[in-house]
Design a protein around this motif. Structure first.
Motif, PDB file in Angstrom:
ATOM      1  N   GLY A 531      54.845  22.854  99.335  1.00  0.00           N
ATOM      2  CA  GLY A 531      53.962  23.098 100.284  1.00  0.00           C
ATOM      3  C   GLY A 531      52.947  21.759 100.510  1.00  0.00           C
ATOM      4  N   ALA A 532      53.220  20.750  99.895  1.00  0.00           N
ATOM      5  CA  ALA A 532      52.578  19.493  99.955  1.00  0.00           C
ATOM      6  C   ALA A 532      52.828  18.864 101.401  1.00  0.00           C
ATOM      7  N   GLN A 533      51.987  18.130 101.904  1.00  0.00           N
ATOM      8  CA  GLN A 533      52.003  17.609 103.352  1.00  0.00           C
ATOM      9  C   GLN A 533      53.288  16.351 103.605  1.00  0.00           C
ATOM     10  N   VAL A 534      53.348  15.807 102.351  1.00  0.00           N
ATOM     11  CA  VAL A 534      54.571  14.949 102.318  1.00  0.00           C
ATOM     12  C   VAL A 534      55.636  15.264 101.468  1.00  0.00           C
ATOM     13  N   PRO A 535      56.867  15.829 101.990  1.00  0.00           N
ATOM     14  CA  PRO A 535      58.044  16.128 101.008  1.00  0.00           C
ATOM     15  C   PRO A 535      58.165  15.116  99.741  1.00  0.00           C
ATOM     16  N   LEU A 536      58.985  15.658  98.793  1.00  0.00           N
ATOM     17  CA  LEU A 536      59.106  15.010  97.659  1.00  0.00           C
ATOM     18  C   LEU A 536      60.126  13.919  97.834  1.00  0.00           C
ATOM     19  N   ALA A 537      61.081  14.507  98.895  1.00  0.00           N
ATOM     20  CA  ALA A 537      62.230  13.559  99.127  1.00  0.00           C
ATOM     21  C   ALA A 537      61.731  12.129  99.852  1.00  0.00           C
ATOM     22  N   GLU A 538      60.758  12.377 100.777  1.00  0.00           N
ATOM     23  CA  GLU A 538      60.144  11.260 101.426  1.00  0.00           C
ATOM     24  C   GLU A 538      59.337  10.466 100.652  1.00  0.00           C
ATOM     25  N   ILE A 539      58.712  10.887  99.713  1.00  0.00           N
ATOM     26  CA  ILE A 539      57.912  10.147  98.733  1.00  0.00           C
ATOM     27  C   ILE A 539      58.800   9.130  97.943  1.00  0.00           C
ATOM     28  N   LYS A 540      59.840   9.825  97.652  1.00  0.00           N
ATOM     29  CA  LYS A 540      60.973   9.108  96.620  1.00  0.00           C
ATOM     30  C   LYS A 540      61.521   7.983  97.292  1.00  0.00           C
ATOM     31  N   THR A 541      61.528   7.809  98.587  1.00  0.00           N
ATOM     32  CA  THR A 541      61.849   6.470  99.350  1.00  0.00           C
ATOM     33  C   THR A 541      60.996   5.429  99.366  1.00  0.00           C
ATOM     34  N   HIS A 542      59.816   5.655  98.744  1.00  0.00           N
ATOM     35  CA  HIS A 542      59.152   4.207  98.880  1.00  0.00           C
ATOM     36  C   HIS A 542      58.520   3.974  97.442  1.00  0.00           C
ATOM     37  N   SER A 543      59.394   3.322  96.959  1.00  0.00           N
ATOM     38  CA  SER A 543      59.271   2.846  95.272  1.00  0.00           C
ATOM     39  C   SER A 543      58.050   2.349  94.985  1.00  0.00           C
ATOM     40  N   SER A 544      57.301   1.645  95.784  1.00  0.00           N
ATOM     41  CA  SER A 544      55.925   1.275  95.413  1.00  0.00           C
ATOM     42  C   SER A 544      54.946   2.064  95.749  1.00  0.00           C
TER      43      SER A 544
END
Length: 723
Positions: A531-544
């Motif tokens: 239920g997070a506002q940003v999916p985990l898959a999306e967060i993983k694309t931003h290494s920094s």
């Protein structure tokens, strides 16, 4: 800035991650050799919040990972007190068997669980320990919070909380630091975003923010102050009472806000009336004009808050002090209001409404289970660590007989170190989850070495909305593997494996875990990210990591359920404490046990270590081989002492040896030493602290580690500390 891990191999690739040694969560860039050895660590300049900053601890983390002192095999204590390696699964079998016997014979409360500093930096372990505690049914939960800054919890419970939060640092035109030095502690859960902290403070000053500091030392933070008060340790509480008096006398408070949301304003006004500027100046040893200027600048600003740290919360009257500091924010109306934008709605959290309303004080310690020792209640589901040793040593129903310590070193955190050592040595079972042979681990029956931070996947989810000023998120996978031949495991696995052996069902963050196969770090993070506002898959694309643009969220008006809730400024116990404080003789703090102790001891943070962690790593001991006693050079000269001299530091309770370090940033009449030390490095302030009821806070049993009356004299021997 960089750190070598001691390897001579050339770097072949780089990986981005974040540090998990404290709440700063700094972005890091790791250089790795072909065999995954960490060759170098630098700050990640692409990290949107820390922008290349990293403290010495994070930049030397390769040496923490690769330290020769690191434990790589579980250890079992032998009858002669020595340790012998034991296979992990066999150790867990034996621990589970002994736990089963203890719980069956004495009940689940006979098992205590202790969360240490490093546990709080491990997101999945934090939730897994909670799941294990609920499954086994113990109410004996302890942590470093109740031996550190639990006065903040007391204040939440007897003053109330503003649900929409306090003014942000980004919007502040004034900021008051009281006993809090974030430029060294890098502690970022008090409202100040300690993410590249010096740069944050410089930028705020450049945009015109007024910086105010109350601290006995001219700290790194105080060097940016427009007004800096240097009181005697322990007098912050009287200064804040005086500030409240001056503000209310001059009607500088936010009258509309107080009329709408505050009870007890007139009672508080009467209670602080005797804390006049002249009295405060005399009592605290500060300049009266500076006191009035600081108070005026804080009160007449529009936005900005007062924040505190261990300087207040480890001193006498810490519960009263925190209450008065937050009362200062309340009467000045320093809170986010309905119609304003939410600055961080949480990229790693599910959306929820934010309302401009008071969460009324609940005083739950009064209705919770009472401790057998001193009749103390619980705060947020925890018992008080200040009486943990006594809970172990006091026989009878409910006696603690087993402890599992995760990521902590309570033997060096609790008062009266001799009592703590005796208590932990007496347990029927002590399990320490620790990568190093800490003072607590030395007393354990089993030491279970965990994976370290670069060996596990993680996200900075704990305290997400208080640590980050914006909706930031970052994911790090496991950068390196544990050393070849090691038998380490995730902290989470320890609790899952014990639960399986005890035939318990674990519910992790509301989801029942399968108990046939151990969960992976990845699967646990996925549960936490539901239920997070940003999916985990999306967060993983931003290494920094990234500051995400989320849908605009507006603070809503109060709900019907809380529209009549109000802050309680002046409950009876606060008024009684204020009266007792005012009636205390101004020099009473320097006379104990019929002796004269002319100096006052203050706590002091170090950049090199965090509490009791990592102080025996070579990279750290080269910078800080022992725990010095800091003193103003003029005081040292008056006592006939020189820099580097071995001295004896005595309180009414005990005595320790330390190496003297002259420091002109210290106020005269005050000495300082860091907490969390001991063992071969010596100089444990806990040896000076009795932890008795007479020298602890009443509600939470918080011992007095700071503002202790002490005397310093030349040491009668030439013993030095082992490096």
């Amino acid at each position: 800035m960089s750190s070598s891990g001691g390897s001579v191999q050339p770097a072949s690739r780089q990986k981005k991650t974040f540090c998990r040694l404290c709440s700063g969560r700094c972005g890091l860039l790791l250089s790795l050799a072909d065999d995954d050895t960490i060759v170098d660590i630098r700050g990640d300049h692409d990290h949107p919040l820390t922008q290349g900053y990293g403290c010495i601890k994070g930049l030397k983390a390769a040496e923490i990972h690769n330290a020769p002192q690191r434990l790589l095999q579980p250890l079992e204590k032998q009858p002669d007190g020595s340790f012998k390696p034991v296979a992990l699964e066999l150790a867990l079998d034996r621990i589970a068997h002994r736990l089963s016997e203890i719980v069956s014979n004495h009940g689940p409360d006979a098992l205590g669980l202790y969360r240490g500093t490093q546990h709080y930096t491990n997101t999945t372990a934090f939730h897994m320990l909670s799941a294990f505690s609920k499954a086994i049914g113990t109410r004996s939960n302890f942590s470093t919070m109740t031996i550190d800054q639990s006065a903040k919890w007391v204040t939440d419970q007897r003053l109330g909380v503003w649900a929409a939060g306090r003014n942000s640092f980004a919007s502040a035109d004034v900021w008051l630091f009281i006993g809090y030095n974030p430029l060294v502690s890098v502690q970022s859960i008090n409202g100040f975003p300690a993410l590249n902290p010096t740069k944050q403070l410089k930028a705020a000053k450049q945009r015109g923010m007024t910086c105010l500091v109350i601290d006995p030392r001219r700290t790194e933070t105080a060097r940016f102050a427009d007004v800096h008060l240097q009181p005697l340790p322990g007098e912050d509480v009287s200064i804040v009472a005086g500030m409240l008096n001056l503000i209310l006398q001059n009607d500088w408070h936010d009258t509309p806000f107080c009329e709408a949301y505050v009870d007890g304003l007139e009672d508080l006004r009467l209670a602080v009336a005797d804390f006049t500027p002249s009295y405060i100046a005399r009592r605290a040893g500060i300049d009266e004009e500076d006191f009035c200027a600081l108070t005026r600048q804080f009160a007449q600003a529009k936005r900005g808050i007062a924040v505190t740290g261990t300087g207040i919360d480890m001193s006498p009257h810490s519960n009263l002090a925190e209450h008065l500091v937050e009362a200062l924010n309340v009467i000045c109306g320093r809170f986010n209001r309905a119609g304003e934008l939410v600055s961080n709605s949480g990229a790693m959290s599910s959306p929820r409404p934010v309302r401009a309303e008071v969460i009324a004080p609940a005083r739950r310690w009064e209705s919770s289970q009472r401790s057998r020792v001193r009749n103390l209640g619980r705060l947020f589901g925890e018992k008080m660590s200040g009486v943990l040793a006594e809970e172990i040593l006091t026989p009878g129903e409910g006696q603690l007989r087993a402890m599992i310590v995760d990521g902590g070193n309570p033997v060096n955190a609790l008062p009266n170190r001799e009592l703590a050592q005796r208590a932990f040595s007496s347990l029927d079972l002590l399990v320490s989850i620790d990568p190093f042979m800490s003072d607590t681990a030395q007393l354990a029956d089993y030491i279970l070495p965990p994976t370290m931070m670069f060996e596990r996947a993680d996200m900075p989810m704990l305290f997400e909305k208080t640590a980050f000023p914006q909706p930031f998120a970052q994911y790090s996978d496991a950068i390196v593997k544990p050393p070849i031949g090691s038998d380490v495991c995730e902290d989470t696995y320890v609790f899952w494996a014990l639960a399986k052996r005890l035939k318990l069902q674990l519910n992790f963050a509301g989801e029942a875990l399968a108990m046939d196969l151990p969960p992976s770090q990845e699967s646990l993070l996925e549960i936490l990210m539901r239920g997070a506002q940003v999916p985990l898959a999306e967060i993983k694309t931003h290494s920094s990591g990234k500051v995400f643009e989320l849908p605009e969220q507006i603070i809503q008006p109060p709900s019907e359920r809380r529209e009549h809730h109000r802050f309680c400024l002046a409950p009876n116990d606060v008024l009684q404490e204020l009266a007792a404080l005012r009636n205390t003789a101004e020099d009473s703090g320097s006379r104990r046990a019929g002796q004269r102790f002319p100096l006052r001891l203050a706590v002091r943070r170090s950049r090199s270590v965090i509490n009791s962690s990592f102080r025996d790593i070579d990279a750290i001991t080269q910078r800080m081989p022992y725990n010095p006693l800091w003193m103003n050079p003029d005081d040292a000269e008056e006592l006939g002492l020189s820099d580097g001299a071995m001295v004896s530091l005595a309180s009414a309770h005990g005595r320790l040896r330390a190496s003297l370090k002259c420091d002109d940033s210290m106020r005269r009449g005050v000495v300082a030493i860091s907490h969390g030390w001991g063992g071969q490095q010596g100089s444990s302030v806990n040896d000076l602290v009795s932890g008795s009821a007479a020298e602890s806070e009443a509600i939470n049993g918080m011992p007095w580690f700071s503002a202790i009356p002490v005397a310093v004299s030349p040491c009668d021997d030439t013993v030095t500390f082992v490096k």
